[in-house]
Design an enzyme around this catalytic site. Structure first.
Site, PDB file in Angstrom:
ATOM      1  N   GLU A   1       0.832  -1.201   0.000  1.00  0.00           N
ATOM      2  CA  GLU A   1       0.000   0.000   0.000  1.00  0.00           C
ATOM      3  C   GLU A   1       0.872   1.258   0.000  1.00  0.00           C
ATOM      4  O   GLU A   1       1.838   1.338   0.755  1.00  0.00           O
ATOM      5  CB  GLU A   1      -0.899  -0.007   1.254  1.00  0.00           C
ATOM      6  CG  GLU A   1      -1.829  -1.208   1.287  1.00  0.00           C
ATOM      7  CD  GLU A   1      -2.247  -1.619   2.704  1.00  0.00           C
ATOM      8  OE1 GLU A   1      -2.082  -0.813   3.636  1.00  0.00           O
ATOM      9  OE2 GLU A   1      -2.736  -2.751   2.857  1.00  0.00           O
TER      10      GLU A   1
ATOM     11  N   GLU B   1      -4.420  -6.913   2.637  1.00  0.00           N
ATOM     12  CA  GLU B   1      -3.183  -7.566   3.090  1.00  0.00           C
ATOM     13  C   GLU B   1      -3.149  -9.037   2.709  1.00  0.00           C
ATOM     14  O   GLU B   1      -2.102  -9.568   2.320  1.00  0.00           O
ATOM     15  CB  GLU B   1      -3.007  -7.406   4.604  1.00  0.00           C
ATOM     16  CG  GLU B   1      -2.570  -6.004   5.032  1.00  0.00           C
ATOM     17  CD  GLU B   1      -3.685  -4.976   4.947  1.00  0.00           C
ATOM     18  OE1 GLU B   1      -4.864  -5.391   4.859  1.00  0.00           O
ATOM     19  OE2 GLU B   1      -3.386  -3.771   4.963  1.00  0.00           O
TER      20      GLU B   1
ATOM     21  N   ALA C   1       3.884  -4.438  11.086  1.00  0.00           N
ATOM     22  CA  ALA C   1       3.786  -5.876  11.367  1.00  0.00           C
ATOM     23  C   ALA C   1       2.383  -6.276  11.822  1.00  0.00           C
ATOM     24  O   ALA C   1       1.920  -7.380  11.533  1.00  0.00           O
ATOM     25  CB  ALA C   1       4.807  -6.265  12.427  1.00  0.00           C
ATOM     26  N   ASP C   2       1.719  -5.381  12.524  1.00  0.00           N
ATOM     27  CA  ASP C   2       0.384  -5.707  13.046  1.00  0.00           C
ATOM     28  C   ASP C   2      -0.594  -6.042  11.915  1.00  0.00           C
ATOM     29  O   ASP C   2      -1.481  -6.875  12.073  1.00  0.00           O
ATOM     30  CB  ASP C   2      -0.145  -4.534  13.861  1.00  0.00           C
ATOM     31  CG  ASP C   2       0.886  -4.029  14.868  1.00  0.00           C
ATOM     32  OD1 ASP C   2       0.641  -4.148  16.066  1.00  0.00           O
ATOM     33  OD2 ASP C   2       1.959  -3.540  14.433  1.00  0.00           O
ATOM     34  N   PHE C   3      -0.447  -5.381  10.773  1.00  0.00           N
ATOM     35  CA  PHE C   3      -1.367  -5.628   9.654  1.00  0.00           C
ATOM     36  C   PHE C   3      -1.075  -6.958   8.963  1.00  0.00           C
ATOM     37  O   PHE C   3      -1.932  -7.510   8.268  1.00  0.00           O
ATOM     38  CB  PHE C   3      -1.291  -4.493   8.625  1.00  0.00           C
ATOM     39  CG  PHE C   3      -1.558  -3.130   9.198  1.00  0.00           C
ATOM     40  CD1 PHE C   3      -2.421  -2.957  10.278  1.00  0.00           C
ATOM     41  CD2 PHE C   3      -0.942  -2.005   8.661  1.00  0.00           C
ATOM     42  CE1 PHE C   3      -2.655  -1.698  10.817  1.00  0.00           C
ATOM     43  CE2 PHE C   3      -1.183  -0.745   9.188  1.00  0.00           C
ATOM     44  CZ  PHE C   3      -2.032  -0.582  10.270  1.00  0.00           C
TER      45      PHE C   3
ATOM     46  N   HIS D   1      -0.478  -1.011  16.667  1.00  0.00           N
ATOM     47  CA  HIS D   1       0.523  -0.563  15.693  1.00  0.00           C
ATOM     48  C   HIS D   1       1.941  -0.690  16.247  1.00  0.00           C
ATOM     49  O   HIS D   1       2.842  -0.011  15.775  1.00  0.00           O
ATOM     50  CB  HIS D   1       0.288   0.907  15.315  1.00  0.00           C
ATOM     51  CG  HIS D   1      -0.858   1.143  14.372  1.00  0.00           C
ATOM     52  ND1 HIS D   1      -2.144   0.754  14.652  1.00  0.00           N
ATOM     53  CD2 HIS D   1      -0.910   1.737  13.159  1.00  0.00           C
ATOM     54  CE1 HIS D   1      -2.935   1.104  13.646  1.00  0.00           C
ATOM     55  NE2 HIS D   1      -2.221   1.698  12.721  1.00  0.00           N
TER      56      HIS D   1
END
Ligand SMILES: Cc1ncc(C[n+]2csc(CCOP(=O)(O)OP(=O)(O)O)c2C)c(N)n1
Lengths: 342, 328
Positions: free
Chosen positions: B29, B59, B83-85, B128
Site C-alpha cells: 500500500e 493484506e 507488522a500488526d497488519f 501498531h
C-alpha cells in the site's frame, strides 16, 4: 452476459464430445476407485470427491494448455486430472507413496502437478483465489501475454474475504484469470444459499466489473462453449472473466459423509442429471454407437484399475523425506538416521 | 564507506536488486508515494508502477498474490506497512508461503520477502506497535530476519531477496532514521547462505553475553558502555537472523563468559528469548556461572499515554539493571 442457448444442439461435434466424455469418465472412475480403496483401508485419511461435477473441469481445461496455470481446491481430483496429471501419479499420491505427484507429502487435499501447470489443490477454502491472482500478476511482471490462469472454487468460498480481495485485485490490475465457481449447492454440510446474501457468485463478480457467464455445469457442451468464449477473451488481453457453473455434488462432502442432511430423493433425482449420462445420451442421439460409448467408459476404468494396482505396490517414501523440502536455510537436521529432527 | 540511514540503506538495497534482476518487484500500500516511512522513495520513478506496485488495502491479497507470483518464478518483495497488519495475511504466509514447497513435494519454490516494520513508536499504541517475531520462528519453512544497523538493513534485505525461501524481514520503526557507516565493499552480492543465519559480535566482552536484535542492540550497547565504567565487560551479540539463528556464535560466547542475558522488545512470555535460553541451558548446563535470564516486555498490550508506554518499553537502563543483577 446471459446463459448460452441451453436447447439441444443439432450439430454435435461427436469427435470432440467423445473426447470430453472420455475425460469425464476417467475422473469418475478415478474417484469411484479412490473412494472404494479408501473404504477398504488401502490408504489413510479422507477425500473430497467431485462425483457429479466432472463436466466443469473437463469443459474448462479443454481450453487450457500446460502453459496455463491452474489453482484448485480441496475437491481437486477432477481439476488435476483434467489438467493432464496422470492417474497413476495421483493415485500414488493418495496412497502416500514416493511415486505420488508430491512424493507422498501432500495427499488428496494438497495434490499438485507443476509439470502440467497444476499449481496445487488447497486445504484452505478460498486461499487459491489470491494465489491465482498472483500467478497472473507474475505473467504481467514478466511481460508474458496470451497465457491464462484458471482458478476453481466452490460457492462456499465466495463468503471468504479472499474472494473479494482476489477478484478486486484481478480486475484492478487487469489480470488474465478465469474464475470458475462450481456451485454445487453445499458448503460442507450446509446449503450455501442459506448463508449467502445477495444474488450470488456471478452478481458479485459483475459488481466488480468482471464479465460472467452462467451455465448448466452438468452440460459438458455448455461448459465447453462458455469456456471457449471466456478463455478467448482473456487470451486477447481483456482481463479477468468469471464462469458460474451450476452443478451438484452427488456424494457427501467427504467420502465419510453420508449426507443425511439431504432431503430424501434429492440425490436420486440429481443422478438423472448426471453429466456423464447426459453426455452419453447426446452422443447416442447424434448417432454414435452404444459400443463406442461403452468402449470409452471401459477404457477409462481399465486405466484407473491399472493405476490402483501400481499404487498398491508402490514403495513408501524414505523416512528422511519428512525433513526434505522444508527450506534451504535452517532446514531440520535429523538427529538419528531416519528419525526425529530438531 | 558511506554514512547513510537505515531507511536509505534499505531503499538502495531494493533498488540495486531490482536493477540486477528483472524478476524482483515490490508490492504494497502507498508504495508509489515512497512507502509510509520513505523506504521506497523515488523507486516508482525509476522502475515504473508495474514493478513498484501500489495495491489495494488487501493484506491477504498482497501476500497471497505474492505467493502465486513467487511460484511462477518472480521474486516479490511484499510491504506490510506495519507488522500488526500482517496478521490479516497469516493464512497466506503460514499455510501457503511456508507450506507450498513441502506439501507439493518440492515442486514449488516461494522466494518472497515480507517486510514488516515492528516495534514501539511513540503513541502508536496497542495495534501498531507489536514485535511478533516469535510467531514466525515457530513456523517451519520461514526464514526470519531483523536488521539493527544501516549496513545490515542493506545486506540482509539483499540476501533475503536472493534467498529461495520465504523470508519475514522485520525492520524496526525507530531505526529508519538511524545513521551509520555502510561499507561499500559488501555492496556487491551477498550470498543468502553466507549472510543470513550469521550473528554479529557488536561489542566483545568477557563477563556476560547479551544476545539481542533489532532496536535493542543499540540499547544493549549503551548498557555495555555504562557497565564498562563499572569495570564490567559485556559482550553484545546482534543475532540479525532469528531463524536460522547462529547457535555457534552464541554458544561459543556464553561458554567463555558463563552468563547469558537475552534481550528483546517483544513480550517475554513465549518470546524467541525462551528458545535461546533453552538451547543454551541444555548445551552449557554446569558451565554457567549464573542462571540464564530473559529480559522482554511484560505480557500487556502497548498502551497509549507516554507514562504508560514507558512501563512496557525496554530501555538501556533496563538492560543495564538486568545485566548488573546477573554480574552480582
Ligand atoms: C478457511 C477454511 N474454513 C473452513 C474449511 C473447512 N471446509 C473444507 S471444505 C468446506 C466447504 C467448502 O464449500 P465450497 O467452497 O462450496 O466447496 P465445495 O466443498 O462445495 O466444493 C469447508 C467449510 C476450510 N478448509 N478452510
Amino acid at each position: 452476459m446471459t446463459e448460452p442457448d441451453a436447447a439441444p444442439r443439432r450439430n454435435v461435434d461427436t469427435e470432440r464430445l467423445m473426447g470430453l466424455l472420455s475425460e469425464m469418465a476417467r475422473i469418475r472412475a478415478f474417484e469411484e476407485t479412490a473412494v472404494a480403496a479408501l473404504e477398504s483401508g488401502l490408504y489413510p485419511g479422507f477425500i473430497h470427491p467431485s462425483i457429479g461435477q466432472e463436466a466443469v473441469p473437463v469443459g474448462v481445461c479443454a481450453h487450457l494448455t500446460e502453459a496455463d496455470p491452474l489453482l484448485s481446491t480441496h475437491r481437486g481430483h477432477g481439476h488435476t486430472m483434467a489438467k493432464g496429471a496422470t492417474p497413476t501419479g495421483m493415485m500414488c499420491e493418495l496412497f502416500g507413496r514416493a511415486s505420488g505427484v508430491c512424493g507422498g507429502k501432500g495427499g488428496s487435499m494438497h495434490i499438485a502437478d507443476f509439470r502440467v501447470g497444476m499449481l496445487g489443490a488447497n486445504g484452505v477454502v478460498g486461499a487459491n483465489i489470491l494465489i491465482a491472482a498472483g500467478a497472473a500478476h507474475a505473467l504481467k511482471v514478466k511481460g508474458e501475454t496470451g497465457r491464462v490462469v484458471a482458478c476453481f472454487f466452490g460457492d462456499g468460498a465466495i463468503n471468504r474475504g479472499p474472494f473479494l480481495e482476489g477478484l478486486n485485485w484481478a480486475r484492478t490490475f487487469d489480470l488474465p484469470v478465469l474464475f470458475v465457481c462450481e456451485e454445487n449447492g453445499f458448503a460442507a454440510t450446509t446449503r450455501t444459499g442459506v448463508l449467502t446474501a445477495g444474488d450470488g457468485p456471478a452478481a458479485r463478480a459483475e459488481s466488480l466489473g468482471i464479465p460472467s457467464l452462467t451455465v448448466d455445469g452438468n452440460d459438458i457442451q455448455a461448459v465447453d462453449e462458455a469456456a471457449a468464449v471466456l478463455v478467448g477473451a482473456i487470451r486477447r488481453g481483456e482481463g479477468p472473466r468469471f464462469l458460474l457453473a451450476h452443478t451438484y455434488r452427488l456424494t457427501g462432502h467427504t467420502s465419510m459423509d453420508a449426507a443425511g442432511y439431504r432431503p430424501e430423493g434429492e440425490a436420486e433425482e440429481r443422478w438423472t442429471r448426471d453429466p456423464i449420462s447426459r453426455c452419453a445420451e447426446r452422443l447416442r442421439q447424434a448417432g454414435v454407437a452404444e459400443t463406442a460409448i461403452a468402449a470409452v467408459i471401459r477404457s477409462a476404468e481399465e486405466e484407473i484399475e491399472a493405476a490402483l494396482e501400481t499404487a498398491k505396490d508402490a514403495p513408501w517414501p524414505a523416512p528422511e523425506a519428512a525433513f526434505t523440502d522444508v527450506q534451504d536455510l535452517g532446514a531440520p537436521v535429523p538427529t538419528r538416521p531416519g528419525g526425529l529432527a530438531r | 564507506m558511506t554514512v547513510m540511514t537505515y531507511r536509505e540503506a534499505a531503499r538502495r538495497a531494493l533498488a540495486e536488486e531490482m536493477a540486477r534482476d528483472a524478476t524482483v518487484w515490490a508490492l504494497g500500500e502507498d508504495l508509489g508515494r515512497g512507502g509510509i516511512f520513505g523506504q521506497y522513495a523515488d523507486l516508482t520513478a525509476r522502475f515504473g508502477p508495474d514493478r513498484i506496485v501500489d495495491t489495494p488495502i488487501s493484506e491477504a491479497a498482497i501476500v497471497g498474490a505474492a505467493v502465486g507470483a513467487a511460484m511462477m518464478g518472480t521474486r516479490p518483495v511484499v510491504e506490510m506497512r506495519i507488522a500488526d497488519f500482517a496478521l490479516c495475511a497469516i493464512d497466506e504466509l503460514v499455510n501457503q508461503a511456508a507450506k507450498a514447497r513441502y506439501m507439493f513435494g518440492g515442486q514449488a519454490r516461494v522466494p518472497l520477502v515480507v517486510r514488516e516494520p515492528i516495534g514501539v513508536w511513540p503513541a502508536l499504541a496497542a495495534q501498531h506497535s507489536q514485535s511478533l517475531e516469535a510467531w514466525y520462528t515457530h513456523i517451519p519453512g520461514l526464514v526470519v530476519v531483523a536488521p539493527a544497523t544501516p549496513a545490515d538493513a542493506r545486506d540482509l534485505l539483499k540476501a533475503a531477496i536472493r534467498c529461495d525461501d520465504p523470508v519475514v524481514h522485520l525492520e524496526h520503526k525507530m531505526l529508519w532514521g538511524l545513521e551509520d557507516e555502510v561499507p561499500d565493499a559488501t555492496n556487491a552480492a551477498p550470498d543468502p547462505a553466507a549472510t543470513l543465519g550469521r550473528a554479529r559480535i557488536a561489542r566483545p566482552g568477557d563477563d556476560l553475553t547479551v544476545v539481542t536484535w533489532s532496536r535493542l542492540v543499540h540499547d544493549s550497547l549503551a548498557a555495555a558502555e555504562i557497565l564498562r565504567a563499572e569495570g564490567r565487560s559485556v559482550e553484545v551479540i546482534d543475532l540479525r537472523t532469528l531463524w536460522p539463528w547462529d547457535q555457534d556464535t552464541v554458544l561459543a560466547s556464553v561458554e567463555r563468559t558463563g552468563r547469558l542475558l537475552v534481550v528483546h522488545e517483544a513480550v517475554t512470555v513465549s518470546g524467541f528469548g525462551a528458545e535461546i535460553a533453552a538451547v543454551v541451558s541444555e548445551a552449557l548446563f554446569g558451565r554457567l556461572k549464573a542462571p540464564v535470564r530473559r529480559l522482554g516486555a511484560p505480557r500487556a498490550p502497548v498502551p497509549y499515554a507516554p507514562p504508560l508506554e514507558e512501563q512496557v518499553r525496554l530501555t538501556a537502563a533496563d538492560v543495564t539493571a538486568a545485566a548488573r543483577a546477573m554480574l552480582g
